[in-house]
Design a protein around this motif. Structure first.
Motif, PDB file in Angstrom:
ATOM      1  N   GLN B 158       0.768  -1.196  -0.020  1.00 26.32           N
ATOM      2  CA  GLN B 158      -0.111   0.035   0.011  1.00 26.32           C
ATOM      3  C   GLN B 158       0.741   1.454   0.075  1.00 26.32           C
ATOM      4  N   ALA B 159       1.993   1.275   0.674  1.00 26.62           N
ATOM      5  CA  ALA B 159       2.845   2.304   0.839  1.00 26.62           C
ATOM      6  C   ALA B 159       3.475   2.938  -0.308  1.00 26.62           C
ATOM      7  N   MET B 160       3.954   1.654  -1.122  1.00 32.54           N
ATOM      8  CA  MET B 160       4.473   1.785  -2.339  1.00 32.54           C
ATOM      9  C   MET B 160       3.568   2.238  -3.469  1.00 32.54           C
ATOM     10  N   LEU B 161       2.302   1.657  -3.354  1.00 37.30           N
ATOM     11  CA  LEU B 161       1.396   2.132  -4.374  1.00 37.30           C
ATOM     12  C   LEU B 161       0.951   3.597  -4.278  1.00 37.30           C
ATOM     13  N   ASP B 162       0.905   3.985  -3.052  1.00 38.91           N
ATOM     14  CA  ASP B 162       0.794   5.510  -2.723  1.00 38.91           C
ATOM     15  C   ASP B 162       1.851   6.523  -3.332  1.00 38.91           C
ATOM     16  N   ASN B 163       3.359   5.648  -3.441  1.00 40.04           N
ATOM     17  CA  ASN B 163       4.314   6.656  -4.240  1.00 40.04           C
ATOM     18  C   ASN B 163       4.129   6.430  -5.648  1.00 40.04           C
ATOM     19  N   VAL B 164       3.472   5.233  -6.120  1.00 39.83           N
ATOM     20  CA  VAL B 164       3.789   5.331  -7.680  1.00 39.83           C
ATOM     21  C   VAL B 164       2.253   6.095  -8.280  1.00 39.83           C
ATOM     22  N   LEU B 165       1.436   6.132  -7.363  1.00 36.39           N
ATOM     23  CA  LEU B 165       0.055   6.829  -8.278  1.00 36.39           C
ATOM     24  C   LEU B 165       0.233   8.275  -8.553  1.00 36.39           C
ATOM     25  N   PRO B 166       0.906   8.987  -7.949  1.00 37.73           N
ATOM     26  CA  PRO B 166       1.089  10.414  -8.706  1.00 37.73           C
ATOM     27  C   PRO B 166       1.773  10.503 -10.067  1.00 37.73           C
ATOM     28  N   THR B 167       2.349   9.327 -10.166  1.00 35.24           N
ATOM     29  CA  THR B 167       2.984   9.412 -11.608  1.00 35.24           C
ATOM     30  C   THR B 167       2.612   8.674 -12.480  1.00 35.24           C
ATOM     31  N   LEU B 168       1.127   8.213 -12.476  1.00 39.11           N
ATOM     32  CA  LEU B 168       0.554   7.316 -13.335  1.00 39.11           C
ATOM     33  C   LEU B 168      -0.469   8.408 -14.552  1.00 39.11           C
ATOM     34  N   ARG B 169      -0.610   8.016 -15.575  1.00 40.01           N
ATOM     35  CA  ARG B 169      -1.673   8.627 -16.452  1.00 40.01           C
ATOM     36  C   ARG B 169      -2.899   7.985 -15.951  1.00 40.01           C
ATOM     37  N   VAL B 170      -3.865   8.990 -15.740  1.00 37.71           N
ATOM     38  CA  VAL B 170      -5.260   8.329 -15.583  1.00 37.71           C
ATOM     39  C   VAL B 170      -6.313   8.744 -16.576  1.00 37.71           C
ATOM     40  N   GLY B 171      -7.390   8.007 -16.748  1.00 39.36           N
ATOM     41  CA  GLY B 171      -8.302   8.272 -17.535  1.00 39.36           C
ATOM     42  C   GLY B 171      -9.452   8.904 -16.836  1.00 39.36           C
ATOM     43  N   GLN B 172     -10.578   8.967 -17.638  1.00 38.92           N
ATOM     44  CA  GLN B 172     -11.848   9.755 -17.037  1.00 38.92           C
ATOM     45  C   GLN B 172     -12.342   8.609 -16.066  1.00 38.92           C
ATOM     46  N   GLN B 173     -12.598   8.959 -14.913  1.00 40.47           N
ATOM     47  CA  GLN B 173     -13.083   8.191 -14.113  1.00 40.47           C
ATOM     48  C   GLN B 173     -14.629   7.667 -14.401  1.00 40.47           C
ATOM     49  N   LEU B 174     -14.560   6.210 -13.777  1.00 41.34           N
ATOM     50  CA  LEU B 174     -15.923   5.576 -14.082  1.00 41.34           C
ATOM     51  C   LEU B 174     -16.592   5.866 -12.920  1.00 41.34           C
ATOM     52  N   LEU B 175     -17.687   6.797 -13.054  1.00 43.96           N
ATOM     53  CA  LEU B 175     -18.284   7.141 -12.003  1.00 43.96           C
ATOM     54  C   LEU B 175     -19.438   5.782 -11.572  1.00 43.96           C
ATOM     55  N   SER B 176     -19.661   5.792 -10.202  1.00 41.05           N
ATOM     56  CA  SER B 176     -20.809   4.904  -9.943  1.00 41.05           C
ATOM     57  C   SER B 176     -21.756   5.318  -8.913  1.00 41.05           C
ATOM     58  N   ARG B 177     -22.909   4.676  -8.984  1.00 43.99           N
ATOM     59  CA  ARG B 177     -24.100   4.855  -7.890  1.00 43.99           C
ATOM     60  C   ARG B 177     -24.457   3.738  -7.541  1.00 43.99           C
TER      61      ARG B 177
END
Lengths: 250, 250
Positions: B158-177
């Motif tokens: 989890q700590a490593m993933l937190d460090n990776v996240l800001p470097t990733l390209r992200v798409g349009q979020q899939l919203l959900s209800r």
């Protein structure tokens, strides 16, 4: 029980597992049960509710392993497409099974509930399938060839698996012993590597835990032969005890 | 944020996940986090600690998805073979990384712990890798190409993933209800299928729950467009409320 090795894979089907909305509970349960009866779970895949993806994964897995167990996608709603996908993978029609229609029709009739077209969807299975009884909610799973198709709801998955187990061919059980080690992996790695080298018919695994700011390790020895298992376990225990004594003495 | 779709797969590595000894906690966490930031997790595989199996799965996944995240097998013990397997998949040497050797060597020196050959194994990575910082226990993960290699211990993953996240390209979020439905799938399936047909740019999922001897359902509507999401959600809510009213009235 025999000397042979029997292998299995699991295919968990469902968008909800990949979105995080549902946390899978079936993989760990299947792993526990198969290990206990002497079937080696060798691969798991999770794929979305998309026919091509299910077909592709299923065909890869059923060609490679003795058994494939699937979870999810056999309910009455439009997103339940597992039965059609399995039929497509086996290149047979997916059709309403007469016996499933009877069992389910009788059950709904007894409860005064209409056996709608949607509910009848749950009686559809690839031609040539045999039932997996569902003592929880009636609608059966099915198996065709070496593929066992079960529900995603954990209580139903577990009940179906209980019904499948007595029909499976099992191999020689992989026995295991566990040794708790109060040291982190860095402390024991060299000694453990040497023990593994000296006990080639065993599989020695090291599973680090991190609690209260320090690492400890669970050491797991696995083997099909009990004497070899015990010999390796003894070597591991001696290593851990020797290390504990030397740490106490310094 | 953009209009594009960014995809990912996870490769969880470890015999212990397949034997049932360890119940995976990283898949569900990764699924939650990726969904939240707008990356679609499209496939998960779990494979044993065997080089050929890791290489094969990794090469299949990294060719198909924008990102691949791995967990497990990067510790100091003999059964930690992930770094070698990743290097083999990329056809580059696996070697001690100079910067990792320095970071780890300094850390062990400060703690008065010997930086043994086994511990130095954790500084090995495929040539050309970049570090993923490990704030929990120092030894870094790494990424090479579109593959992110992280620890199996959940707190470290989890700590490593937190460090990776800001470097990733992200798409349009899939919203959900989500709409809680007090009826089982059989009751709503036909109406739900019609709503799905009328709202083709949404994904409507139905997740049955079985508690206290009766089924209920969680209905989840997902879409990238907020207006379309709300239109479909409204249709689902109206369906459930209409059904509740008619059941009360009978």
């Amino acid at each position: 029980m025999s000397n042979e090795v029997v292998t299995a894979a699991m295919l968990a089907i469902g968008d909800e597992l990949l979105s995080g909305r549902t946390k899978d509970k079936n993989i760990g349960h299947l792993a526990d049960i198969l290990t206990a009866v002497g079937i080696d779970l060798e691969e798991v895949r999770i794929v979305p509710d998309e026919q091509d993806r299910i077909v592709e994964a299923l065909n890869a897995l059923r060609a490679r392993y003795d058994y494939v167990f699937t979870s999810g996608g056999i309910g009455p709603t439009h997103d339940d497409i597992t039965a059609d996908a399995i039929a497509k993978a086996f290149d047979v029609p997916c059709e309403h099974d007469a016996r499933a229609m009877k069992i389910m029709g009788d059950n709904y009739a007894a409860r005064g509930i209409e056996f709608t077209e949607s509910r009848q969807r749950m009686a559809r299975m690839p031609r040539g399938s045999e039932h997996i009884a569902n003592p929880v909610s009636t609608a059966p799973g099915f198996h065709i060839g070496n593929v066992y198709v079960m529900a995603g709801v954990p209580s139903v998955f577990q009940a179906m698996l209980d019904n499948v187990l007595p029909t499976l061919r099992v191999g020689q059980q992989l026995l295991s012993r566990s040794v708790n080690c109060p040291f982190g992996e860095g402390t024991i790695a060299t000694a453990l590597r040497d023990i593994q080298a000296a006990h080639p018919d065993t599989i020695i695994g090291s599973y680090p835990k991190y609690e209260n700011d320090r690492f400890s390790t669970e050491l797991v020895i696995r083997a099909r032969d009990k004497e070899k298992l015990i010999a390796a376990e003894t070597a591991v225990r001696n290593m851990v005890e020797g290390l504990s004594a030397s740490q106490l003495g310094r």
